[in-house]
Design an enzyme around this catalytic site. Sequence first.
Site, PDB file in Angstrom:
ATOM      1  N   SER A 184       8.179  -9.997  -8.130  1.00  0.00           N
ATOM      2  CA  SER A 184       7.580  -9.797  -6.808  1.00  0.00           C
ATOM      3  C   SER A 184       6.798  -8.662  -6.468  1.00  0.00           C
ATOM      4  CB  SER A 184       8.615 -10.343  -5.676  1.00  0.00           C
ATOM      5  OG  SER A 184       9.711  -9.485  -5.822  1.00  0.00           O
ATOM      6  N   HIS A 212       8.960 -16.741  -6.471  1.00  0.00           N
ATOM      7  CA  HIS A 212       7.765 -16.757  -6.081  1.00  0.00           C
ATOM      8  C   HIS A 212       6.696 -17.681  -6.945  1.00  0.00           C
ATOM      9  CE1 HIS A 212       7.773 -13.652  -3.353  1.00  0.00           C
ATOM     10  NE2 HIS A 212       8.882 -12.965  -3.929  1.00  0.00           N
ATOM     11  N   LYS A 243      10.371 -19.738   0.762  1.00  0.00           N
ATOM     12  CA  LYS A 243       9.058 -19.047   0.664  1.00  0.00           C
ATOM     13  C   LYS A 243       7.994 -20.056   0.502  1.00  0.00           C
ATOM     14  CE  LYS A 243      11.065 -14.973  -1.625  1.00  0.00           C
ATOM     15  NZ  LYS A 243      11.669 -14.765  -2.859  1.00  0.00           N
TER      16      LYS A 243
HETATM   17  C1  LIG Z   1      13.298 -14.352  -2.639  1.00  0.00           C
HETATM   18  C2  LIG Z   1      13.853 -14.634  -3.829  1.00  0.00           C
HETATM   19  C3  LIG Z   1      15.185 -15.072  -3.865  1.00  0.00           C
HETATM   20  C4  LIG Z   1      16.075 -15.248  -2.872  1.00  0.00           C
HETATM   21  O1  LIG Z   1      15.741 -16.557  -2.223  1.00  0.00           O
HETATM   22  P1  LIG Z   1      15.948 -16.749  -0.783  1.00  0.00           P
HETATM   23  O2  LIG Z   1      15.911 -18.462  -0.834  1.00  0.00           O
HETATM   24  O3  LIG Z   1      15.253 -16.101   0.175  1.00  0.00           O
HETATM   25  O4  LIG Z   1      17.441 -16.587  -0.760  1.00  0.00           O
HETATM   26  C5  LIG Z   1      15.500 -15.032  -5.219  1.00  0.00           C
HETATM   27  N1  LIG Z   1      15.160 -14.809  -6.541  1.00  0.00           N
HETATM   28  C6  LIG Z   1      13.930 -14.207  -6.366  1.00  0.00           C
HETATM   29  C7  LIG Z   1      13.057 -13.843  -7.725  1.00  0.00           C
HETATM   30  C8  LIG Z   1      13.313 -13.894  -5.091  1.00  0.00           C
HETATM   31  O5  LIG Z   1      12.195 -13.458  -5.011  1.00  0.00           O
END
Ligand SMILES: *Cc1c(COP(=O)(O)O)cnc(C)c1O
Length: 394
Positions: A184, A212, A243
């Site tokens: 990310s 992502h 997301k």
């Molecule tokens: C954002 C993210 C998470 C967390 O996801 P949420 O549903 O917001 O708790 C987990 N792993 C990765 C790689 C992320 O980018």
Amino acid sequence: MTNIHDLDFLSKQVHDLKDQGVYRKIPVLESANDAEVIIDGKSVINLCSNNYLGFATHPRLKKAAIDAIEKYGVGAGAVKTIAGNLNLHEELEEALAKFKKEEAVMLFQSGFNCNAGVIQAITQAGDLIISDELNHASIIDGVRLSRADKAVFKHSDMNDLERVLIEKRAQYNQVLIITDGVFSMDGDLAKLPEIVELAEKYKCLTYVDDAHGSGVLGENGRGTVDHFHLHGRIDFTIGTLSKAFGVIGGYVAGKKIMKEWLAHRARPLLFSTYLPPAVVAPLIEAVKMLSESDEYTKACWDNANYFKEKMKKAGFNIGHSETPITPVFIGDEAKTVLFSKTLLNEGVYVSPIIFPTVPKGTGRVRVMVSAAHTKAQLDQAIECFIKVKNSLEQ
Ligand SMILES: *Cc1c(COP(=O)(O)O)cnc(C)c1O
């Protein structure tokens, strides 16, 4: 006498953060998380949410949430394994499994929760977990909860991964290789085809956290595994529903037997209340929308490519992202923070990302372009970037 309940030990640490210039007030949005948001009473272009497809405010998702509240109320009422498992949850799991082309999906309360629950449940003492050094914090925490031994390989360095495998594979029962699908901070993809080959060569299991990538990459947003045509060769695929899917939640996709086991051993499903109806129903709608049409993912990529192209032409260093995530490199930490502050004054909201989140001297503002932005908003944002760059160079 100081009173221990004044929590002086925390005051000291917060003071240290301020000294290091990394103390941050959490911004308050006074509006929905849309392409433009209101901060301090002022409307600004929002370039830092993970709402890739604009689903967080989409009318079809909102309607599904309202209808679900009318029918089911506002809470699931219990943990999944006792009385919190509604037919809505089952429907979403089936829809997601079909969308991801996997046998089964187990839903979790968030992506973070999913990593915290799954890694520990599928590994045990005598196993080894091998993790990319840049994996997400929720993977790192999930790995910490496991009784397996741990090893780390250099970011996306396949020689280093193989070095670990040669050194250690023979000493362990199961070996699980874990990687983010999309990283990310830079927007680069994991080298999944190579990882899968090494996993097959050394008889290891594979675990991809595609937070992502899901809703963004692959056919209609099926994710990084689909992007690389690796269906059936990854054992555990994690995704988030917070997301691109616009709401909240996480899931793991894989074999039916995995789901059966998780129903008995994934602690967030046994000890934490399940997702509420108003979350699950709009997610069913989101999966339906993605299954029906690629217009949402296309719009996101179209905007991202438009933005990247223009920023490159304007002379910005935007790194080597392979996704809509666009890091705009500034370098120096203080300059990065100043850049984002000045941008906000000009009406563009981006988040500064600096050491220790990323290596020293690689400070950047990270731009997240979404399907919801108009070209006019993107043009205006680019103009502001250029204006701020020129003003800070003088
Ligand atoms: C954002 C993210 C998470 C967390 O996801 P949420 O549903 O917001 O708790 C987990 N792993 C990765 C790689 C992320 O980018």
